[in-house]
Design an enzyme around this catalytic site. Structure first.
Site, PDB file in Angstrom:
ATOM      1  N   ARG A   1      70.851  34.125  30.126  1.00  9.35           N
ATOM      2  CA  ARG A   1      72.002  33.521  30.807  1.00  9.35           C
ATOM      3  C   ARG A   1      72.895  32.856  29.772  1.00  9.35           C
ATOM      4  NH1 ARG A   1      70.387  32.708  36.590  1.00  9.35           N
ATOM      5  NH2 ARG A   1      68.875  34.374  36.802  1.00  9.35           N
TER       6      ARG A   1
ATOM      7  N   GLU B   1      74.699  30.481  29.806  1.00  9.02           N
ATOM      8  CA  GLU B   1      75.070  29.192  30.411  1.00  9.02           C
ATOM      9  C   GLU B   1      75.870  28.404  29.389  1.00  9.02           C
ATOM     10  OE1 GLU B   1      74.044  28.273  33.416  1.00  9.02           O
ATOM     11  OE2 GLU B   1      72.127  29.257  33.834  1.00  9.02           O
TER      12      GLU B   1
ATOM     13  N   ARG C   1      67.645  21.067  31.437  1.00 10.75           N
ATOM     14  CA  ARG C   1      66.922  22.018  32.296  1.00 10.75           C
ATOM     15  C   ARG C   1      67.493  23.437  32.264  1.00 10.75           C
ATOM     16  NH1 ARG C   1      69.677  21.749  37.333  1.00 10.75           N
ATOM     17  NH2 ARG C   1      71.365  20.309  37.021  1.00 10.75           N
ATOM     18  N   HIS C   2      68.395  23.691  31.314  1.00  6.74           N
ATOM     19  CA  HIS C   2      68.926  25.049  31.165  1.00  6.74           C
ATOM     20  C   HIS C   2      68.564  25.632  29.809  1.00  6.74           C
ATOM     21  CE1 HIS C   2      71.629  23.827  34.484  1.00  6.74           C
ATOM     22  NE2 HIS C   2      71.542  25.108  34.800  1.00  6.74           N
TER      23      HIS C   2
ATOM     24  N   GLU D   1      65.941  22.463  40.941  1.00  5.58           N
ATOM     25  CA  GLU D   1      65.651  23.754  41.579  1.00  5.58           C
ATOM     26  C   GLU D   1      64.651  24.546  40.739  1.00  5.58           C
ATOM     27  OE1 GLU D   1      69.131  26.424  42.179  1.00  5.58           O
ATOM     28  OE2 GLU D   1      67.731  27.963  41.498  1.00  5.58           O
TER      29      GLU D   1
ATOM     30  N   SER E   1      64.984  30.670  43.533  1.00  2.22           N
ATOM     31  CA  SER E   1      65.919  31.207  44.535  1.00  2.22           C
ATOM     32  C   SER E   1      65.298  32.472  45.090  1.00  2.22           C
ATOM     33  CB  SER E   1      67.255  31.610  43.918  1.00  2.22           C
ATOM     34  OG  SER E   1      67.948  30.501  43.487  1.00  2.22           O
TER      35      SER E   1
ATOM     36  N   ARG F   1      60.713  25.872  34.107  1.00  2.25           N
ATOM     37  CA  ARG F   1      60.921  24.749  35.034  1.00  2.25           C
ATOM     38  C   ARG F   1      59.629  24.411  35.769  1.00  2.25           C
ATOM     39  NH1 ARG F   1      66.949  25.113  37.667  1.00  2.25           N
ATOM     40  NH2 ARG F   1      68.057  25.215  35.691  1.00  2.25           N
TER      41      ARG F   1
HETATM   42  P1  AMO Z   1      68.449  32.271  40.045  1.00  2.00           P
HETATM   43  O1  AMO Z   1      69.647  32.608  39.228  1.00  2.00           O
HETATM   44  O2  AMO Z   1      68.553  31.095  40.931  1.00  2.00           O
HETATM   45  O3  AMO Z   1      68.040  33.499  40.974  1.00  2.00           O
HETATM   46  O4  AMO Z   1      67.213  32.086  39.070  1.00  2.00           O
HETATM   47  C1  AMO Z   1      65.918  31.884  39.590  1.00  2.00           C
HETATM   48  C2  AMO Z   1      65.227  30.733  38.881  1.00  2.00           C
HETATM   49  O5  AMO Z   1      65.168  30.996  37.472  1.00  2.00           O
HETATM   50  C3  AMO Z   1      65.279  29.784  36.765  1.00  2.00           C
HETATM   51  N1  AMO Z   1      66.477  29.826  35.904  1.00  2.00           N
HETATM   52  C4  AMO Z   1      66.593  29.171  34.731  1.00  2.00           C
HETATM   53  N2  AMO Z   1      65.744  28.396  34.050  1.00  2.00           N
HETATM   54  C5  AMO Z   1      66.170  27.869  32.893  1.00  2.00           C
HETATM   55  N3  AMO Z   1      67.383  28.082  32.358  1.00  2.00           N
HETATM   56  C6  AMO Z   1      68.278  28.872  33.008  1.00  2.00           C
HETATM   57  N4  AMO Z   1      69.477  29.074  32.463  1.00  2.00           N
HETATM   58  C7  AMO Z   1      67.900  29.450  34.257  1.00  2.00           C
HETATM   59  N5  AMO Z   1      68.505  30.256  35.136  1.00  2.00           N
HETATM   60  C8  AMO Z   1      67.640  30.466  36.126  1.00  2.00           C
HETATM   61  C9  AMO Z   1      65.420  28.666  37.784  1.00  2.00           C
HETATM   62  C10 AMO Z   1      65.957  29.417  38.983  1.00  2.00           C
HETATM   63  O6  AMO Z   1      65.658  28.743  40.195  1.00  2.00           O
HETATM   64  N6  AMO Z   1      67.761  37.092  41.271  1.00  2.00           N
HETATM   65  C11 AMO Z   1      67.560  35.724  41.723  1.00  2.00           C
HETATM   66  C12 AMO Z   1      66.147  35.479  42.224  1.00  2.00           C
HETATM   67  C13 AMO Z   1      65.810  36.220  43.503  1.00  2.00           C
HETATM   68  O7  AMO Z   1      66.609  36.109  44.482  1.00  2.00           O
HETATM   69  O8  AMO Z   1      64.746  36.854  43.572  1.00  2.00           O
HETATM   70  C14 AMO Z   1      67.887  34.787  40.564  1.00  2.00           C
HETATM   71  O9  AMO Z   1      67.895  35.141  39.422  1.00  2.00           O
HETATM   72  O10 AMO Z   1      64.132  28.131  38.033  1.00  2.00           O
END
Ligand code: AMO
Length: 433
Positions: free
Chosen positions: A211, A213, A219-220, A356, A359, A407
Site C-alpha cells: 500500500r 499509504e 499503525r500503517h 481496525e 475488513s 495489527r
Molecule cells: P483492507 O484494505 O481494509 O481490506 O485491509 C484489510 C486489513 O489489512 C490490514 N492493513 C494494513 N495493515 C498495516 N498497514 C497497512 N497499510 C494496511 N492496510 C491494510 C488492516 C486491514 O483491516 N480486500 C479487503 C479485505 C476483504 O474484504 O477480504 C482489504 O484489503 O488490518
C-alpha cells in the site's frame, strides 16, 4: 555440524559443548564468569583463576561482548548460578569476534530508539523482548494456518505483481514490467474470489500486501502481511464467525504455547478475547461516536469513521467489536449490497479497541451487478475482464475477509508501534534493511 548442546538442556553431571554469544563477562578477582547465550537461554561458565590454566582463563574472559564462542566442559550443579548449573570449562574457542563498538546493547540494559533497533535488527533480536515478539508472531501464523485447515480451507499463493489495483487507485505502487505498467498487489481480493468458483471453494492466504499509504502512523505499513479468507456459499455473518474464531484461536494458542515469551514481555495474565464479539451497525457506531463528543463535527450517514472517532468508540466498547451494515457507497465494488436495501452493504469491519483489524463482507457474485458496480465506482470493467469473465460461468455466493497480521500481533501484545511486529518494516523513510 559439530555436536552442540542447547544451553537450556545442559544437565549437571554431564559434559556439554555449548555454542553461542558472549552475553556478559563478570570478573570478580579470583573468579570470573562468562555468560553464554543461545536461542534457548543463558548459562554461566566459571573460571577459577588459581586452579585453571592461564591461557584458558584468558580465552574465556578476554572477549568482546557478542562474540561467538564454543565452550566445552563439565556441567555442575551450582545453586548460586541463575539456572542452577554452570559449566567448568576445559576449552573455549572464539568462532567469530565481535567489534566492541556495538550499535545497540543486546543485553537490553541500555534502551535503544526504534530506528536504531530497526537498522540493526540482527542485534535487536538478540534481546529477549524483541525475539519473543517474533516467536509469538510465528505461533500466531501457525495457529491461524492450522485453524483454516481445520475448517476445510486450502492455502493458496496469488501473484504480487498485477495489472490492476483493487483497494482504491491512490495507494498503488507502480512498477515497470517488461515495458508495461504494472503494480504491486494491494490485496489478494480478486484472486481469492476467483478461487471460490474453482474446485477449491474455500481458501486462505498469508502473504504480503503493498500500500502506497502517504501517512506515516504507528499503525500503517507500506508492506504488510494479510491473512485472507474466502469461502463459497458463505454469507457475511458466517465469515464474521470465522473471523471471530481466528482472532480467538490465535490468542488462545499464544496463551498456551508461548508462556516463556509472554513472561519475558511482562505478562502475568494474558487476556484471551471472549467467544462472541459485539456486532454494532454502522448507524449505532456513528451515534455512539457522536455521543462521546470526541469530534468537532457530528458524523452523518455516508461518512468514513475518522481515527479519533474509532478511538473514542473503542474506549467505550472496551473489547473487539464488529461494525456491520456500512453505507454501500463507502465500501468497495466487490462487496454485495443488502438484498432488502441497496444503500446498505454486507461489508463488515472487526476492530480492536485501538484500531481496525479486519475488513470483509459478502461479495457480489452476479455478473451484471458486478459490472454495474465497477462502472458506478468509475472503474473500467474491461481492465478487470480476467476477473469479471469468470463470473459468467457459475460463481457461487461467497464471503470472506482480510486480517492484518501485524495489527493482530501489535494489538495482542500491546505494542506501541506496528513496526515492532514486522522484521524489516517498510515505511515512507525506510527501504532498507
Ligand atoms: P483492507 O484494505 O481494509 O481490506 O485491509 C484489510 C486489513 O489489512 C490490514 N492493513 C494494513 N495493515 C498495516 N498497514 C497497512 N497499510 C494496511 N492496510 C491494510 C488492516 C486491514 O483491516 N480486500 C479487503 C479485505 C476483504 O474484504 O477480504 C482489504 O484489503 O488490518
Amino acid at each position: 555440524m559439530r555436536e552442540r548442546t542447547d544451553v537450556a538442556t545442559a544437565e549437571a553431571g554431564e559434559r556439554a559443548a555449548v555454542a553461542g554469544w558472549v552475553h556478559e563477562i563478570r570478573d570478580l578477582g579470583g573468579i570470573a564468569f562468562l555468560i553464554v547465550r543461545d536461542r534457548t537461554g543463558k548459562i554461566q561458565v566459571k573460571f577459577e583463576k588459581e586452579t585453571m590454566d592461564d591461557a584458558l582463563v584468558a580465552a574465556g574472559t578476554d572477549l568482546a561482548r557478542e562474540s561467538v564462542v564454543r565452550v566445552t566442559g563439565a556441567v555442575e550443579e551450582e545453586e548460586r548460578a541463575p539456572t542452577d548449573v554452570e559449566i567448568v570449562p576445559d576449552s573455549v574457542e572464539v568462532i567469530a569476534e565481535a567489534d566492541p563498538g556495538l550499535p545497540l546493547d543486546p543485553s537490553g540494559k541500555v534502551d535503544a530508539e526504534l530506528p536504531t533497533r530497526l537498522d540493526n535488527r540482527t542485534l535487536d533480536l538478540r534481546r529477549g523482548e524483541a525475539k519473543a515478539v517474533f516467536e509469538i508472531r510465528a505461533e500466531v501464523l501457525r495457529a491461524v494456518r492450522e485453524y483454516f485447515r481445520s475448517v476445510g480451507c486450502t492455502e493458496i499463493t496469488t501473484p504480487k505483481i498485477v495489472a490492476t489495483g483493487t483497494e482504491g487507485g491512490t495507494e498503488l505502487f507502480p512498477i515497470t514490467y517488461f515495458g508495461r505498467e504494472a503494480f504491486m498487489n494491494q490485496s489478494p481480493q480478486l484472486f481469492k474470489q476467483l478461487m471460490v468458483g474453482s474446485g477449491l471453494e474455500r481458501v486462505f492466504e498469508v502473504g504480503p500486501i503493498f500500500r502506497a499509504e502517504e501517512h506515516n502512523t504507528p499503525r500503517h505499513l507500506n508492506e504488510a502481511t494479510s491473512i485472507d479468507f474466502e469461502s463459497a456459499f458463505f454469507d457475511a455473518s458466517e465469515a464474521m464467525d470465522v473471523c471471530e474464531d481466528v482472532v480467538r484461536v490465535a490468542h488462545e494458542e499464544v496463551a498456551e504455547s508461548c508462556e516463556s515469551q509472554l513472561e519475558t514481555l511482562g505478562y502475568d495474565d494474558f487476556g484471551v478475547p471472549d467467544d462472541e464479539f459485539p456486532r454494532l451497525t454502522y448507524e449505532d457506531a456513528i451515534e455512539r461516536i457522536n455521543g462521546t463528543g470526541a469530534l468537532d463535527e457530528e458524523l452523518e450517514w455516508g461518512d468514513d469513521l475518522p481515527t479519533e472517532g474509532e478511538t473514542a468508540l473503542g474506549e467505550q466498547v472496551g473489547e473487539h467489536y464488529f461494525i456491520t451494515d456500512w453505507p454501500s457507497e463507502i465500501k468497495p465494488f466487490y462487496i454485495k449490497d443488502r438484498d432488502d436495501d441497496p444503500d446498505v452493504s454486507t461489508g463488515f469491519d472487526l476492530n480492536h479497541p485501538r484500531m481496525e483489524l479486519v475488513s470483509g463482507g459478502q461479495r457480489e457474485h452476479r455478473y451484471d451487478e458486478l459490472v454495474a458496480g465497477f462502472e458506478a465506482q468509475g472503474l473500467d470493467p474491461e481492465a478487470f475482464a480476467y476477473y469479471t469473465e469468470m463470473f459468467r460461468y457459475g460463481m457461487p455466493p461467497h464471503a470472506g475477509f482480510g486480517l492484518g497480521a501485524e495489527r493482530l500481533v501489535m494489538t495482542m501484545l500491546d505494542l506501541p508501534n506496528i513496526r515492532e511486529a514486522l522484521l524489516f518494516p517498510r515505511d515512507r523513510q525506510r527501504l532498507s534493511p
